[in-house]
Structure formats: C-alpha cells, structure tokens
Design an enzyme around this catalytic site. Structure first.
Site, PDB file in Angstrom:
ATOM      1  N   GLU A  44      34.135  34.708   1.565  1.00 47.69           N
ATOM      2  CA  GLU A  44      35.200  35.365   2.330  1.00 47.69           C
ATOM      3  C   GLU A  44      35.716  34.292   3.263  1.00 47.69           C
ATOM      4  OE1 GLU A  44      36.732  36.216   5.407  1.00 47.69           O
ATOM      5  OE2 GLU A  44      35.303  37.770   6.000  1.00 47.69           O
ATOM      6  N   CYS A  94      38.043  37.799  11.218  1.00 46.81           N
ATOM      7  CA  CYS A  94      38.695  37.538   9.914  1.00 46.81           C
ATOM      8  C   CYS A  94      39.907  38.425   9.734  1.00 46.81           C
ATOM      9  CB  CYS A  94      37.743  37.839   8.760  1.00 46.81           C
ATOM     10  SG  CYS A  94      36.053  37.363   9.031  1.00 46.81           S
TER      11      CYS A  94
END
Lengths: 500, 500
Positions: free
Chosen positions: B233, B270
C-alpha cells in the site's frame, strides 16, 4: 520522454482502448444479461459443432472424439458461469451497518462487493483449441465478471480461433451488447503479445502455455508504468506418489492406470503425470514391467504440430542424458512424418533426482520418469525438492492410510506444493466445477491465489470496491437494502439472504 | 552457479527458514487456537498500554491521545480477526459431490478451501507504530490465516516495535505455540529488506509505505527465481469532488470539514485528501477563503520524524513551483525545530492539472491542492487523468444527486480508480470492519484485488487447495461431510450450513 510508436503498439492501444470504451457500459450489465450472453454463445457453438470440430481437426491434429468432448466441455463451462451469475452470491457482498451511537466514534455505513477490473487480455492455448482458447475458461470467466475481452489467437489454430470468435460475435450482436466486449487479434509474434500486455488500458491477462512465454508476459507486465497481474498457467510435472502396500499388492493395475494417463492425448495435458515416486519395494519390478508393457502397446499418435513434437524430443533427450537416468522405453518415432509421437519412460534414483533440476523440468508429451527412493525418508527429501505444481497425487491402499505417521508428512508436502491433491485417481481429466482448483505455486502458475478452471476462475478479473455512506439508490443492486438479487451477503459479519 | 552469501542474506535465510519450520505445525492449528492467540495478544497489549504508548510517544512524536486511539484500534482488529476465525466461513469451503452415474464420464468428489500460504514478511509502517506495524493489520491477518510472520521493524520506531513484539512473544509462549510463528528483524537498510523478500522460504510480503520503497520490493519479488506477491500500500492523493449545488449553498461548512481532514494528524495519513476538484462556481471564492481560514488556525505540530518533515517541504516545493499553481497558504515552519509542520494550500486550473504529472504525486503531509475546472466536461477530463487511489470522495446535496446524467459518469470514474468511494464524508478515518476496502489500483497498491484493512485482508495470505477423492478422515475439518465447524459451504453451487 519521447517514444517511437510502432505499428504493433498502435494496434495494441487501439484494441485495448476499444475494450475500455465497451467497459463503460458493460460494467453495468446485469447478471441476467451476461448469463444470457454465455448461454447464447454456448447454444451457437453447439449449432456450429460440426463445422468447428472440422476446422479444429485440420489445425490441431486432435481426434474428432477428443474435439467433440472438448467442445462439450466448453459449452458446459459457459453454462456453468451463467448459473453462477444467476445465483449471484459470488460477488461477496458485505455490509457493515452504521452505528451512529458508537463511542468514542460513530461508525458510518460501509458496503463492498467484487466489481469487474476492466479490459482483459486472453491468450489462446495450443493444446485446448476450444476449452482454453478463444471462448475457453479465461474468456468465459472474464465476460461473466463484466470485463471486455481481447483474444490473442494461438498461431497453432488461427482458423479455429476466428471461427469460434465469429460465433461469439453473432451471439453478442443478437443480444444487442457492445460488439467490442469481445475482440480478436490474429497477428502473431512476441512483440504484439508484449505490446498488448503493456497497453495502458489492459487491466489483467490470462495465459495458458509454456514457462518461457508465461514468464516473458509476467516480466512485461511487471515493467509497465502501472504493473498489472498476469494469471499464467505454465508448467507442472504433477508428481504421483505410490505407497508401499499398493505397490506390493497391485503393481500391474496401478501401472496400467498411470500409463493410460501418461499416454492420454499424446501426453499433451498440463496435468500429465510426469514424475512417479515410490520406495524400492518388492512390487517395483512388476510395476515397472507393467508400465513399459502398457506404454509399448500405445500406437504412435499425432501431436498438435511439428514444433510440439520437436520440443518433446529435445526435452526428452535432455532428461534421458542426465547422469543416473535409465531409459526404460524410448520413443521410436524420430524420423517419422514429423507429427507422430510414441510414449517414453525412464527411471532414476531419488538420490540422483534430488539435486538435478534438469530432471524436474516438464517434458510436454507422453513421458514419465520413475523416481525410486531407498526409503521413506529419501522419498520425503525428493518430494521436498520439488517446485510448485498443478496437481500432486497419492496412490495407496486402506492399509497404507492407517500409517498416519508416515502419511501426514507426505500429505503436508503435497498440499504445500500443489493446487490439487488427489487420492487414487490420475491427475488428467480436470473437472469444471465450483470446487476445482487448477492452479498452484510458481512455476505451475504465476499466482497460487487463483484457479483458471471452475467458477472461482472469475475471481481473477474482479476487485473489491467499497462504498461508504452512499444513498441506497446509488448503490449497485447487490448492496441495496432490499437485497433485490436475493443473494447471500455478509451483514455485520454474518452471512444471510435477509434484507436490511 | 556460485553466489557470494552475504551476512544479510544469511540472516534473511535463517529467519525465513525458521518461520517455514514453524509453519509445519502452525498450518494445522485450529481456528480456536489462533483466535485465542489473537485475543491473548490483544489482552496483553491492553495490559501494557501505558508503557507502549510512552515508548511510541518518544519515537513517533504522535500525541498520547492519538496513540491511545491507535492502540485501541490495534486490539480491536486483533479481536475482530478472532471473531472471523470463530465464525469460520471465510475459508470459502466448496464441495462438489461425486456423480458416479454421470454420462459420458462420472464425476469424482472434489472439495476446496483456502489454506495458509506459508511464511509472511511484514514491513512496519512509519505513520502507524501500532495499527500498521509489528502487530498491525498485516500481522494480525497473517497469523489469523495460519501463517508465521517475520516482522521487519520500521527504523522510525524500533523500540516500540520491539516492545510490541515482546508482548506478542509472551502471548505465544503462554499458549504453548511455536515461538517462531512470530520473529522480529531490527536490522535496517534496503539490503536486508531485499534479502528478506528474496529468501526462498518467503511466501508473500505485506508493506505499507512510500511508492519508492514499495516498488523496490515489488521488483525484488518479481526477480526471484520463484516470484511471490508483494501486497504494498503505497501512494494515494485521495481525490475529492465537490458538486455545484453544495459548493454554492454550503461553501464554508464543506471547506471546514475538508480542512480538518487535511490537517488531521499533521496530514500523515494514507487517506489524506490531497486533491479537491470542483467547477468554477459562485461558491468557489467563499469555499477557498474558508479553507484558508480553517488551515491558518491550525497550530504547527510535530511530524513523525525529521525526514518526514523534510520530504513534506521538498515535495510541497515541487508542486508549488509548477506552472499555473497559486499558493494560497504556505507552510511557515521552515527553520523551526525540524519537526513542526503547518498546513499548506494551493490552487490550479484543471487545464494546467491534466497534463502535469508532478501535480498528481502524493505530498505526504498537511497539504491539499484545489483543482478548478471550467465546466463539468473539463472536471471529468481531469478526473480521468488520475492514477489509482485508495479513496475517492463525492460531496453534494440532494439536489446534486437528482442530476443522474451528470452524476453517473463521475461515479463510474471514481469507482474505476479507487478502492473506496465515499459520499459526503472525509476519507481519513479508516473503519476496521468486514466491508472495508483499503486498497485500489496501482500506484495506490500493488494489487487492486485485495484490502489491507478489515477482515478481508486475510485473503492475501491464503490460496485455494483442492482435494480430489480424499477419504473423509484425511480432509481438513472445514471439508468433512459432517461440517464439524458449522460453517457456510458451497455445496454443488449452493451456499448452506448443512452437512452432507
């Protein structure tokens, strides 16, 4: 940066972009529409059976009976995917309802389901002109998922590929679906394959074929600006382990069963049993003699095409020339018409096998290597030296199974390396059903997480999409409160068909 | 071939081989055993809360409140995986029963389920010292799956990582499980990371961090003799689209909501909303002023460590120096103590944005770029130019939603690029639940097929294994006729808890 755009890159971009445009509407097609499409394609394939089999017979040299069986398998899997769509629960819908009063923070409404990834590139396979090619499992599962498909025809059967494509086009047209949900590329060569993999709009790739071609596509995909997944089914020797009591009590019958699997379809199956393991027991010589006898009686048969026969001979020679390998039966067809092959058999000690990677490489054709271990411990060591496999088989009697202490490590090793673990049956003959896994760790496939046969093959072409706090009317039907599709959904962790 | 074995390669091989040995027994642990382990770890983390938060506070500069919240999230997700295990249906058991009388060929008994892949390598993340690190979602999901885990500690919080690891070791030991199901590597540097990825026994990798580090690991995995999956990720700008009616009727409230999300945790999430899209409507100036006002009132706060602040400034400067970019609010903290950062805001026309990839790169920190389109068509063009994202958000009024013709293309684009599509809520604050998707197309992650948050994160560590014709007593419990686990299973295509 400036790149020279070649003709091949331009072609690849054009077809993949067309597929992307078709995706804009096809992604919103209903399960009923896609089910009807798969049914319609199956019906038209059936209606054109004789023509298609005749064309495939000329190009592939496979028997009419085999091709008829394969066509039935192809229509059968199209219909199985239609059933999967109508049942509908495969989208793994999951809903976590809002908890406005939760402390310290409230929870919002969160829902997810599997959605199509986009345009899929499918490479036809040489050994299955129907079931793993133009309208084979990859295409059927991708269309079922709602993904447009671009087919790269296999050069071994271009006319079959085109004829099958035309049948599908007719089905698509008759149902008023966008024509570009299925396109056919007949250009040949490595470059167009790489350019199709690297075209910006390509979302994922399906491939069945050689290790070399598969890994070339994998590397091409890994080196894209945005890497994508290549689901490649490549290489497997499908080890078989014969337990002692069976070897001693039924050597002939077991040998005959396995020999038939080795020779089936001139050995041109991904699941051909290429390695057969056993300990040096009393039944070994009888087993070996029966195996030689059974294979000797198989008449030479036509392989798919000249290159396949040439590779068979070349790869066979590599194995037979390794230290410690005894040739038990040598293919006698060199110098024939360049198409006919007959079976071969060899034997090696586990000791020689363990450290020689040349003996672990797939020989595509009617060949198997008997690997004989001194004892159970060496057998286990030999099995531990294997790479990933599509299948791993265990043959034994009830008495063999009572020795759990001996059996469990074997089962663990076979489970650890293979996608399918088989008991007392040959690995050839892959059933198309829900529970099938035709996959396995590298180099059997590029990703052990998926199957390329059976309904779970659809999972390669979808990704989970989560919707947070979306009004009910904007949600896909699978996630609406009323559960209009009547599917199983995970609601706050519990699977149910209830509405909210 | 002869290779020089470095010390780093030796270390990597040693820990991964130990994990492989632990896997031999851990793969056979029951769901109850693994559930008890996760519960026990959660309990011990709770018992050590104050100590752990204090250590993490020193290393990460995150606030005590934030770290306490994150620790609760960490224990919560461990317990959620324990619940998943006890419910048990996640293994996707599927059984196709034998059809001995089927023509032309009988069908054999075929069953499949998801099984653990083997040793998993988990990289700790800098921005979540608890929830995405040593015992974060990657480790929790891998242990839940039955996979041993090797943790590569993040160099930003080595003591926190070790302290958390020690707590987990205590739990493992107290339950009599193999100690090597969890190992901790504190060596730093790129080489040990690559060597761990390339160690033969490593089955898959979990990573949360930068694009550069993530793609380095992806390439290392792709160039192994046997390539493996890296679930990375990496990078997301989390586009937000504000529809016209909302922009005109509630510019201030909307700006304040988004500004709070941009500034939250000094922008170190994120899912930070880094790009905000709208058309040039009447409410734009009021929205912009309110956004500047809200961000201006945020006091400078400490970032995770010096390098993070330095990257924030460097990446910010790159964006602010692009042609057509107007700086609306500049971070005033250069020359401070090297840790404190304050928010920044800029604006650009969609026209300038569309063809400038520098504007599409994540700036990790409290920054957002307003992208203003002339009209709906240009807005769509700008959104189409985006890469893959973790989230994509849509803000609008009921009236905005009535314009289905305008709305549907937007929803299609956002669904096509993101793992999570959000309506009228900010993207920060990722719920840990069953339906969450924290994933998305590259470069948001390496594979859009998976989520790294929520219970479906377990699917990264398992692969389907098929058992053909196996005697009932040799089958895993999930596949036995009597359904001893009482789970949902697909039997001949229908989901049921029935036994056979």
């Amino acid at each position: 940066m400036q790149h020279d755009i070649t003709e091949s890159m331009q072609l690849a971009a054009t077809v993949m972009n067309r597929a992307q445009t078709a995706f804009l509407s096809f992604q919103h097609s209903t399960a009923q529409q896609r089910g009807a499409l798969l049914e319609k394609i199956a019906d038209l394939l059936e209606a054109n059976r004789q023509t298609l089999v005749t064309i495939a017979r000329q190009e592939s040299h496979l028997s009419e009976a085999r091709l008829n069986g394969e066509l039935s398998r192809t229509t059968g899997q199209l219909k199985l995917f239609a059933q999967l769509l109508l049942e509908g629960s495969w989208v793994q819908a999951s809903i976590d309802t809002a908890l406005p009063d939760r402390t310290p923070l409230p929870r919002t409404d969160i829902r997810k389901m599997l959605r199509p990834k986009g345009p899929i590139l499918v490479f036809g396979a040489s050994n299955f002109p129907f079931a793993f090619s133009t309208l084979g499992g990859d295409t059927a599962s991708a269309l079922a998922a709602g993904c447009p498909v671009v087919i790269k025809a296999h050069p071994g059967h271009p006319n079959t590929s085109k004829a099958v494509f035309d049948v599908a086009s007719e089905a698509i047209s008759s149902l008023g679906l966008p024509p570009d949900i299925l396109q056919h590329v007949s250009e040949t060569g490595t470059q167009i394959s790489i350019d199709l993999v690297q075209a910006k709009a390509t979302a994922a790739v399906g491939f069945t074929g050689s290790f070399q071609a598969g890994t070339t596509l994998m590397q091409a995909a890994a080196h894209r600006t945005a890497p994508i997944e290549v689901f490649a089914e490549m290489s497997s020797t499908n080890p078989v382990v014969i337990l002692s009591d069976l070897l001693n009590t039924a050597p002939e019958g077991t040998a005959q069963k396995l020999a038939a699997s080795v020779a089936l379809g001139v050995g041109q199956f991904c699941t051909n049993p290429g390695l057969i393991f056993m300990t040096k027991d009393a039944g070994l010589e009888a087993f070996q003699q029966a195996f030689i006898g059974a294979l000797s009686s198989v008449p030479p048969s036509e392989m798919l095409h000249e290159a396949v026969l040439e590779n068979y001979h070349n790869n066979l020679q590599i194995v037979l020339s390794q230290a410690g390998v005894d040739t038990l039966l040598a293919s006698t067809d060199a110098g024939s018409d360049g198409l006919h092959a007959s079976p071969s058999l060899a034997r090696v000690t586990a000791d020689s096998f363990i450290h020689n990677s040349a003996l672990k490489t797939e020989v595509f054709g009617p060949f198997s290597l008997l690997v004989v271990a001194r004892d159970q411990q060496e057998l286990i060591e030999a099995l531990r030296s294997l790479d990933g496999q599509l299948t791993a088989s265990l043959f034994g009697t009830d008495r063999d199974l009572t020795d759990q202490q001996g059996l469990n490590p074997l089962l663990d090793i076979l489970t650890g390396i293979a996608g399918r673990v088989i008991f007392n049956e040959v690995p050839t003959g892959v059933e198309v059903c829900h529970a099938m896994v035709h996959g396995g760790p590298f180099p059997a496939t590029s990703s052990s997480s998926y199957s390329s046969v059976g309904t779970s093959a659809i999972l390669r072409w979808v990704r989970p999409v989560c919707y947070q706090n979306l009004p009910d009317n904007l949600l896909p039907d699978a996630l609406k409160n009323s559960n209009p599709l009547g599917i199983f959904r995970q609601i706050n962790g519990n699977w149910t068909k209830n509405q909210l």
